[in-house]
Design a protein around this motif. Structure first.
Motif, mmCIF file in Angstrom:
data_model
loop_
_atom_site.group_PDB
_atom_site.id
_atom_site.type_symbol
_atom_site.label_atom_id
_atom_site.label_comp_id
_atom_site.label_asym_id
_atom_site.label_seq_id
_atom_site.Cartn_x
_atom_site.Cartn_y
_atom_site.Cartn_z
ATOM 1 N N UNK A 11 0.885 -1.157 0.000
ATOM 2 C CA UNK A 11 0.000 0.000 0.000
ATOM 3 C C UNK A 11 0.928 1.213 0.000
ATOM 4 N N UNK A 56 0.425 2.071 -5.576
ATOM 5 C CA UNK A 56 0.411 0.762 -4.925
ATOM 6 C C UNK A 56 0.978 -0.321 -5.841
ATOM 7 N N UNK A 57 1.277 -1.468 -5.264
ATOM 8 C CA UNK A 57 1.705 -2.615 -6.070
ATOM 9 C C UNK A 57 1.145 -3.893 -5.483
ATOM 10 N N UNK A 58 0.706 -4.765 -6.367
ATOM 11 C CA UNK A 58 0.388 -6.136 -5.966
ATOM 12 C C UNK A 58 1.520 -7.054 -6.392
ATOM 13 N N UNK A 117 -19.157 8.137 -8.713
ATOM 14 C CA UNK A 117 -20.412 8.154 -7.957
ATOM 15 C C UNK A 117 -20.636 9.580 -7.450
ATOM 16 N N UNK A 118 -21.789 9.832 -6.872
ATOM 17 C CA UNK A 118 -22.128 11.196 -6.452
ATOM 18 C C UNK A 118 -21.249 11.686 -5.305
ATOM 19 N N UNK A 119 -21.049 10.796 -4.304
ATOM 20 C CA UNK A 119 -20.258 11.185 -3.135
ATOM 21 C C UNK A 119 -19.040 10.274 -3.007
ATOM 22 N N UNK A 120 -17.942 10.815 -2.531
ATOM 23 C CA UNK A 120 -16.734 10.022 -2.324
ATOM 24 C C UNK A 120 -17.010 8.901 -1.320
ATOM 25 N N UNK A 121 -16.298 7.789 -1.470
ATOM 26 C CA UNK A 121 -16.425 6.663 -0.548
ATOM 27 C C UNK A 121 -15.167 6.622 0.318
ATOM 28 N N UNK A 122 -15.303 6.975 1.608
ATOM 29 C CA UNK A 122 -14.103 7.051 2.456
ATOM 30 C C UNK A 122 -13.388 5.714 2.596
ATOM 31 N N UNK A 123 -14.114 4.594 2.450
ATOM 32 C CA UNK A 123 -13.470 3.287 2.635
ATOM 33 C C UNK A 123 -12.645 2.872 1.424
ATOM 34 N N UNK A 125 -10.981 5.467 -0.495
ATOM 35 C CA UNK A 125 -10.295 6.678 -0.930
ATOM 36 C C UNK A 125 -8.803 6.481 -1.171
ATOM 37 N N UNK A 126 -8.196 5.463 -0.509
ATOM 38 C CA UNK A 126 -6.738 5.316 -0.606
ATOM 39 C C UNK A 126 -6.296 4.516 -1.819
ATOM 40 N N UNK A 178 -17.964 -1.809 -13.061
ATOM 41 C CA UNK A 178 -18.826 -2.668 -12.250
ATOM 42 C C UNK A 178 -19.360 -1.800 -11.117
#
Lengths: 250, 250
Positions: A11, A56-58, A117-123, A125-126, A178
């Motif tokens: 991460x 990031x890297x996988x 989407x309309x609002x940012x998703x805090x979960x 965001x990174x 998706x």
């Protein structure tokens, strides 16, 4: 001496990128420290991809040499007990002593995630870039398709004085939506500095309707960074995989 | 005075849970501060679900009262400019003045994410629980199905002296595996303290083969916390949605 190849996932949020540098903590530095601790000897690994801060890297790849007897496949487990939770080795194996992760021909795949989407998703965001407005994914997909093949990607790179050959080959691009997540994947034999992020910034302009898809062809022909879109933010980008097709060691 | 309902999403990693408390920063406290700043008046919101430290939400619900004239649906946007990136309002609307997010009958859905692969994934460590060993998802699904219906869930709760009624109704459970990610979803009319995490800990025992699926029936009948599995870690849990079926205001 044996040469060991590591698949490295991280991460990138809390690192100043991959490569050791004086002004901040990097993934390579932390990995070197864990390797040196594990083998009680100063070890510096060589990385395949010098990902930027926040990226990031996988499946980044690193190699190092050791005369320790630990079985190659156990090294991943041993290293993980010495690494912070935001870096995790995904596998370790012995490679030929002349294997070099950068000078060997590679096929790299990156993914850029756009949360639409309309609002940012805090979960999320990174590891995604948030955009609230409508995006025409079909137009973005068409624009990306013009990148496939062997082209001079000078327009899609931040210039580096030491890089003179800006021709690269892109094998495949895809855009899948998706629910609210658009995944842009791009596979090629190499990528210039900031190339995936500048391509993504350009595709975002296409998606918003500011550029027609065909403009990508003009940008390629112009060989001028100023003709392409902005550099997209780092947190949306993940180095997914690096393959070494000419090696048969796995 | 108007009563405003907020849909609240947050990454719980850096918070000591929802509810204001003296020993650490909480989501409710940060939201109260943003509300008070926005309306230039001290405001304390009422939350629907007091999620624990480290637990995430996509759809927690909070209400507050105001005599400000701002259109209800604009409040979400105005608040988001005053909130940190790990809290994001997903919508705002006016509700009847007697609407209370906790005393009103609700249908809540939680999701617990289990990452089942050989090595941990650092890019998903903050919103999933990692388990490296084999898990029998069919057995877990069967075990979860015994929870559906109206039962005394005393065995699946950390005791709280003020809670005497431990009967709840579970409407639906599902376990879906896609690649290396198992998503356990559970929908019910209410959940006791730590209930989803204790249920998940029990399902993990079933998945590992340590409990037969039918043991869930025995655990329900025992009404004894000691008969159930461990409390699963908080980071895998997300409060997905709260519905208020008897209200027709949206």
């Amino acid at each position: 001496m044996r040469r060991i190849k590591l698949i490295v996932a991280y991460d990138g949020t809390n690192y100043c990128g991959w490569q050791v540098q004086p002004n901040g903590i990097t993934v390579q530095e932390v990995l070197n420290q864990a390797l040196s601790d594990l083998f009680a000897k100063k070890i510096a690994c060589i990385g395949a991809s010098r990902t930027d801060a926040g990226v990031h890297a996988l499946g980044n790849v690193a190699v190092f040499d050791t005369d320790a007897r630990m079985p190659a496949d156990r090294i991943a487990f041993a290293l993980n007990t010495r690494l912070p939770a935001d870096i995790r080795i995904q596998g370790s194996s012995e490679v030929p002593p002349d294997f070099h992760p950068r000078f060997t021909a590679t096929v790299k795949t990156y993914e850029y995630r756009i949360l639409n989407r309309t609002f940012a998703d805090p979960t999320r965001r990174l590891n995604s870039y948030f955009w609230y407005g409508p995006l025409d994914v079909d137009a973005m997909r068409q624009a990306a398709s013009y990148l496939v093949g062997t082209h001079d990607f000078k327009s899609f790179a931040t210039a580096k004085p030491e890089v003179t050959d800006t021709v690269r080959t892109i094998y495949e691009t895809s855009l899948e939506k998706e629910d609210d997540l658009i995944r842009f994947r791009i596979t090629g034999n190499g990528f210039l500095y900031n190339m995936v992020r500048i391509i993504t910034g350009t595709l975002l302009e296409v998606g918003k309707g500011d550029y027609p898809p065909e403009k990508v062809k003009e940008i390629l022909a112009a060989k001028d960074r100023k003709t392409a879109g902005a550099t997209a933010r780092p947190e949306g980008l993940t180095l997914v995989q690096i393959r070494y097709p000419e090696w048969d060691f796995e």
